[in-house]
Design an enzyme around this catalytic site. Structure first.
Site, PDB file in Angstrom:
ATOM      1  N   LYS A  17       0.840  -1.213   0.000  1.00  0.00           N
ATOM      2  CA  LYS A  17       0.000   0.000   0.000  1.00  0.00           C
ATOM      3  C   LYS A  17       0.868   1.253   0.000  1.00  0.00           C
ATOM      4  CE  LYS A  17      -2.130  -1.114   3.806  1.00  0.00           C
ATOM      5  NZ  LYS A  17      -1.419  -2.388   4.086  1.00  0.00           N
ATOM      6  N   ARG A  93      -9.780   0.553   8.840  1.00  0.00           N
ATOM      7  CA  ARG A  93      -9.413  -0.853   9.013  1.00  0.00           C
ATOM      8  C   ARG A  93     -10.311  -1.573  10.008  1.00  0.00           C
ATOM      9  NH1 ARG A  93      -3.281  -1.442   9.875  1.00  0.00           N
ATOM     10  NH2 ARG A  93      -2.945   0.626   9.122  1.00  0.00           N
ATOM     11  N   ARG A 130      11.677  -5.875   4.868  1.00  0.00           N
ATOM     12  CA  ARG A 130      11.472  -4.433   4.659  1.00  0.00           C
ATOM     13  C   ARG A 130      12.421  -3.595   5.516  1.00  0.00           C
ATOM     14  NH1 ARG A 130       5.724  -1.795   5.495  1.00  0.00           N
ATOM     15  NH2 ARG A 130       5.903  -2.760   7.529  1.00  0.00           N
ATOM     16  N   ARG A 162      11.512  -1.226  10.773  1.00  0.00           N
ATOM     17  CA  ARG A 162      10.443  -0.633  11.575  1.00  0.00           C
ATOM     18  C   ARG A 162      10.305  -1.393  12.887  1.00  0.00           C
ATOM     19  NH1 ARG A 162       5.041   0.518   8.018  1.00  0.00           N
ATOM     20  NH2 ARG A 162       4.072  -0.650   9.697  1.00  0.00           N
ATOM     21  N   ARG A 173      -0.423  -8.322  13.673  1.00  0.00           N
ATOM     22  CA  ARG A 173      -1.053  -7.414  12.707  1.00  0.00           C
ATOM     23  C   ARG A 173      -1.823  -8.204  11.659  1.00  0.00           C
ATOM     24  NH1 ARG A 173       4.421  -5.057  11.355  1.00  0.00           N
ATOM     25  NH2 ARG A 173       3.511  -4.131   9.486  1.00  0.00           N
TER      26      ARG A 173
HETATM   27  P1  AP5 Z   1       4.747  -1.606   1.951  1.00  0.00           P
HETATM   28  O1  AP5 Z   1       4.374  -0.769   0.776  1.00  0.00           O
HETATM   29  O2  AP5 Z   1       5.570  -0.978   3.023  1.00  0.00           O
HETATM   30  O3  AP5 Z   1       3.466  -2.348   2.589  1.00  0.00           O
HETATM   31  P2  AP5 Z   1       2.141  -1.769   3.247  1.00  0.00           P
HETATM   32  O4  AP5 Z   1       1.001  -2.418   2.521  1.00  0.00           O
HETATM   33  O5  AP5 Z   1       2.180  -0.287   3.296  1.00  0.00           O
HETATM   34  O6  AP5 Z   1       2.177  -2.440   4.660  1.00  0.00           O
HETATM   35  P3  AP5 Z   1       2.375  -1.823   6.137  1.00  0.00           P
HETATM   36  O7  AP5 Z   1       3.229  -2.817   6.904  1.00  0.00           O
HETATM   37  O8  AP5 Z   1       2.866  -0.428   6.083  1.00  0.00           O
HETATM   38  O9  AP5 Z   1       0.958  -1.894   6.684  1.00  0.00           O
HETATM   39  P4  AP5 Z   1       0.561  -1.767   8.195  1.00  0.00           P
HETATM   40  O10 AP5 Z   1      -0.907  -1.759   8.168  1.00  0.00           O
HETATM   41  O11 AP5 Z   1       1.198  -2.805   9.040  1.00  0.00           O
HETATM   42  O12 AP5 Z   1       1.220  -0.432   8.664  1.00  0.00           O
HETATM   43  P5  AP5 Z   1       0.667   1.020   8.842  1.00  0.00           P
HETATM   44  O13 AP5 Z   1       1.826   1.919   8.708  1.00  0.00           O
HETATM   45  O14 AP5 Z   1      -0.522   1.258   7.997  1.00  0.00           O
HETATM   46  O15 AP5 Z   1       5.527  -2.885   1.369  1.00  0.00           O
HETATM   47  C1  AP5 Z   1       6.102  -3.832   2.242  1.00  0.00           C
HETATM   48  C2  AP5 Z   1       7.480  -4.280   1.690  1.00  0.00           C
HETATM   49  O16 AP5 Z   1       7.276  -4.963   0.455  1.00  0.00           O
HETATM   50  C3  AP5 Z   1       8.431  -3.118   1.392  1.00  0.00           C
HETATM   51  O17 AP5 Z   1       9.716  -3.479   1.776  1.00  0.00           O
HETATM   52  C4  AP5 Z   1       8.345  -2.938  -0.128  1.00  0.00           C
HETATM   53  O18 AP5 Z   1       9.555  -2.460  -0.666  1.00  0.00           O
HETATM   54  C5  AP5 Z   1       8.015  -4.358  -0.602  1.00  0.00           C
HETATM   55  N1  AP5 Z   1       7.178  -4.388  -1.783  1.00  0.00           N
HETATM   56  C6  AP5 Z   1       6.106  -3.579  -2.069  1.00  0.00           C
HETATM   57  N2  AP5 Z   1       5.563  -3.924  -3.249  1.00  0.00           N
HETATM   58  C7  AP5 Z   1       6.267  -4.990  -3.709  1.00  0.00           C
HETATM   59  C8  AP5 Z   1       6.182  -5.801  -4.891  1.00  0.00           C
HETATM   60  N3  AP5 Z   1       5.243  -5.582  -5.815  1.00  0.00           N
HETATM   61  N4  AP5 Z   1       7.057  -6.811  -5.019  1.00  0.00           N
HETATM   62  C9  AP5 Z   1       8.010  -7.037  -4.072  1.00  0.00           C
HETATM   63  N5  AP5 Z   1       8.170  -6.297  -2.954  1.00  0.00           N
HETATM   64  C10 AP5 Z   1       7.304  -5.296  -2.772  1.00  0.00           C
HETATM   65  O19 AP5 Z   1       0.159   1.006  10.348  1.00  0.00           O
HETATM   66  C11 AP5 Z   1       1.090   0.817  11.417  1.00  0.00           C
HETATM   67  C12 AP5 Z   1       0.342   0.718  12.727  1.00  0.00           C
HETATM   68  O20 AP5 Z   1      -0.345   1.979  12.999  1.00  0.00           O
HETATM   69  C13 AP5 Z   1      -0.785  -0.327  12.800  1.00  0.00           C
HETATM   70  O21 AP5 Z   1      -0.294  -1.619  13.085  1.00  0.00           O
HETATM   71  C14 AP5 Z   1      -1.647   0.251  13.928  1.00  0.00           C
HETATM   72  O22 AP5 Z   1      -1.085   0.018  15.175  1.00  0.00           O
HETATM   73  C15 AP5 Z   1      -1.593   1.744  13.658  1.00  0.00           C
HETATM   74  N6  AP5 Z   1      -2.677   2.215  12.769  1.00  0.00           N
HETATM   75  C16 AP5 Z   1      -2.535   2.747  11.530  1.00  0.00           C
HETATM   76  N7  AP5 Z   1      -3.734   3.036  10.988  1.00  0.00           N
HETATM   77  C17 AP5 Z   1      -4.668   2.674  11.906  1.00  0.00           C
HETATM   78  C18 AP5 Z   1      -6.088   2.689  11.914  1.00  0.00           C
HETATM   79  N8  AP5 Z   1      -6.798   3.143  10.860  1.00  0.00           N
HETATM   80  N9  AP5 Z   1      -6.726   2.216  13.016  1.00  0.00           N
HETATM   81  C19 AP5 Z   1      -6.030   1.762  14.076  1.00  0.00           C
HETATM   82  N10 AP5 Z   1      -4.688   1.692  14.137  1.00  0.00           N
HETATM   83  C20 AP5 Z   1      -4.006   2.156  13.049  1.00  0.00           C
HETATM   84 MG    MG Z   2       2.467   1.126   4.834  1.00  0.00          MG
END
Ligand code: AP5
Ligand code: MG
Length: 218
Positions: A17, A93, A130, A162, A173
């Site tokens: 994402k 989410r 990552r 991270r 998660r």
């Molecule tokens: P990446 O693009 O980083 O993945 P992502 O889908 O963004 O996954 P996240 O881990 O960021 O999601 P998350 O929900 O855990 O974290 P968030 O920051 O939202 O890609 C991952 C890896 O794959 C990278 O290394 C990339 O280079 C590689 N890659 C990408 N595309 C590829 C491809 N096509 N082929 C190969 N490799 C590839 O949230 C963090 C925390 O915040 C949550 O756990 C929660 O505690 C809190 N939080 C955030 N939003 C909320 C909410 N709405 N409600 C409650 N808590 C929340």
């Molecule tokens: Mg992300």
């Protein structure tokens, strides 16, 4: 003029994402609104929100719906989002967050909710490898051959793992995704707003699929 878009991007942790939103944001000239990035910025700045959220994030839990809805509602009021639209990454989410978003966007509803679909075993390997730039947030994949300090190609900042990319937090998660976020597929599907996009493949291929999906729905 390039038309804007109002898009929710759903998908498992590690589905890509963040990676794709950076590109989509440039392509459609809309802000990339990532609730994870907003929370991590609050942690870095040491605000009350950041102090409260840090332990939850590091353990792979979810921050409370009311706090998240308030944060997003305020952000969507800003001029850029009102005028051009947005790509929401990581919100909603839970079904409660999705219902609140429908309330907030009643006057200007979202064009679509896109499910960036990547199987669990593949996201597990992506997340373990990552690495992110502490300063600009650019994403990298570690190959295992890196030695010493890793600096970002974009800004020269430190590239690190991270705090929530530990095996325990990753599993928590992903489990929470199945119980809390997966129901959103039915929520958006029932109102004909869900578009599924295959997230497996090279980032350029996935990006091409996403742009087609957005263009068809906005
Ligand atoms: P990446 O693009 O980083 O993945 P992502 O889908 O963004 O996954 P996240 O881990 O960021 O999601 P998350 O929900 O855990 O974290 P968030 O920051 O939202 O890609 C991952 C890896 O794959 C990278 O290394 C990339 O280079 C590689 N890659 C990408 N595309 C590829 C491809 N096509 N082929 C190969 N490799 C590839 O949230 C963090 C925390 O915040 C949550 O756990 C929660 O505690 C809190 N939080 C955030 N939003 C909320 C909410 N709405 N409600 C409650 N808590 C929340
Ligand atoms: Mg992300």
């Amino acid at each position: 003029m390039i038309p804007g878009a109002r898009i929710v991007l759903l998908g498992r942790q590690g589905a890509g994402k963040g990676t794709q939103c950076v590109r989509l944001s440039r392509h459609f000239v809309v802000p990339h609104i990532s609730t994870g990035d907003m929370l991590r910025a609050a942690v870095r700045e040491g605000t009350e929100l950041g102090k409260m959220a840090k332990a939850i994030i590091d353990a792979g839990g979810l921050v409370g719906d009311d706090i998240m809805v308030g944060l997003v509602a305020e952000r969507l009021e800003a001029d850029d989002a009102r005028v051009r639209g947005y790509i929401l990454d990581g919100f909603p989410r839970t079904v409660a967050q999705a219902e609140a978003l429908d309330g907030i966007t009643q006057k200007r509803p979202i064009d679509a909710a896109i499910d960036l679909d990547v199987p669990r075993d593949l996201v597990l390997s992506r997340l373990s490898a990552r690495r992110v730039c502490r300063d600009c947030g650019a994403n990298y994949q570690a190959t295992g051959s890196e030695t010493g300090q890793w600096t970002c190609d974009n800004c020269g900042g430190d590239v690190v793992q991270r705090d929530d990319d530990t095996p325990e937090a990753i599993n928590r998660r992903l489990d929470l995704y199945e119980t809390q976020t997966q129901p959103l597929m039915d929520y958006y599907g029932a109102t004909n707003r869900l578009v599924r996009v295959d997230g497996v493949g090279a980032p350029d291929e996935v990006f091409a699929r996403l742009t087609v999906a957005v263009e068809q729905r906005r």
